[in-house]
Design an enzyme around this catalytic site. Sequence first.
Site, short mmCIF file in Angstrom:
data_model
loop_
_atom_site.label_atom_id
_atom_site.label_comp_id
_atom_site.label_asym_id
_atom_site.label_seq_id
_atom_site.Cartn_x
_atom_site.Cartn_y
_atom_site.Cartn_z
N HIS A 99 28.98 84.43 -11.15
CA HIS A 99 28.79 83.82 -12.47
C HIS A 99 29.21 82.35 -12.39
O HIS A 99 30.18 82.01 -11.70
CB HIS A 99 29.63 84.57 -13.52
CG HIS A 99 29.23 84.20 -14.91
ND1 HIS A 99 29.61 83.01 -15.49
CD2 HIS A 99 28.47 84.84 -15.83
CE1 HIS A 99 29.11 82.94 -16.70
NE2 HIS A 99 28.41 84.04 -16.94
N GLU A 169 20.79 82.48 -15.00
CA GLU A 169 21.56 81.93 -16.13
C GLU A 169 21.68 80.42 -15.96
O GLU A 169 22.60 79.94 -15.26
CB GLU A 169 22.98 82.51 -16.12
CG GLU A 169 23.09 83.94 -16.53
CD GLU A 169 24.44 84.23 -17.18
OE1 GLU A 169 24.44 84.89 -18.22
OE2 GLU A 169 25.48 83.81 -16.66
P1 13P Z 1 26.29 83.40 -23.80
O1 13P Z 1 25.38 84.54 -24.13
O2 13P Z 1 27.54 83.38 -24.64
O3 13P Z 1 25.56 82.11 -23.76
O4 13P Z 1 26.83 83.66 -22.30
C1 13P Z 1 25.91 83.95 -21.32
C2 13P Z 1 26.63 84.41 -20.13
O5 13P Z 1 27.29 83.61 -19.46
C3 13P Z 1 26.57 85.83 -19.80
O6 13P Z 1 27.05 86.07 -18.53
#
Ligand code: 13P
Length: 247
Positions: A99, A169
Amino acid sequence: MKNIIVANWKMNQDFATISSWINDFFYKICDDKNFPEIAICPPYLYLDMLSKVINKNNKNSLISLGSQDISFSQSGAYTGDISAKMLKDFSCKYAIIGHSERRQFHCETNDILEKKLKMTIAEDIVPIFCIGESLKDRQEKTYVDFLKSQIKSVIPKDIYLESLVLAYEPIWSIGTDTTPKISAIKEVADLVCSELLNYKNIKNFKIIYGGSVKSSNSKEILSIKNINGLLVGSASLNYKEFFKIIS
Ligand code: 13P
């Protein structure tokens, strides 16, 4: 292919809020086979609590448990770390790896992430491997090379993986209420898909999207070809909002 919706609670919630989340959520959800698969990734301390509830209420294995990280080592002098075997003791099916918040605040490099990926294999845990470019990469249009290199540097060509979840992401979308255009998510999903198809020893993979997912945008994102699920941060903390997303 069944979609998967992953709740990443990050360092949020506590005993009281999780208790009420569980009560409300499990009250609402029945073991309806039409729901997507759901994976909940709480802070480590609450894995035990959730694993008991899930084992009791989850007849059709609709809901699984995941961790937000995993140690790169099997055991030993690694203060604060949690091993794959320990996660297995609490029925973790998934582990989030790479992450952007781990990369940023814990200096996790691609080398470390490759070791973590290999640890998941040892205990049959499905990795949820995160990639994502910065705003600078996006603006300078270097994101395609950057994303490809994140994949290539962490996933060895000869790795054998029964299942992989790859989460796209974009860093600039996390917690900002800004999501990429649908066409931009599609472009990356197609790119990732063609990269992963080069790995002959990855038997099954799903590509999911994360970053400011809410009930108001989840349906449209899920309609993108090659997107098989969502990684949800803040919207997963509210059971009603999360329920709307999975519905
Ligand atoms: P948000 O949905 O709060 O933007 O976070 C995304 C995230 O980092 C999930 O791993």
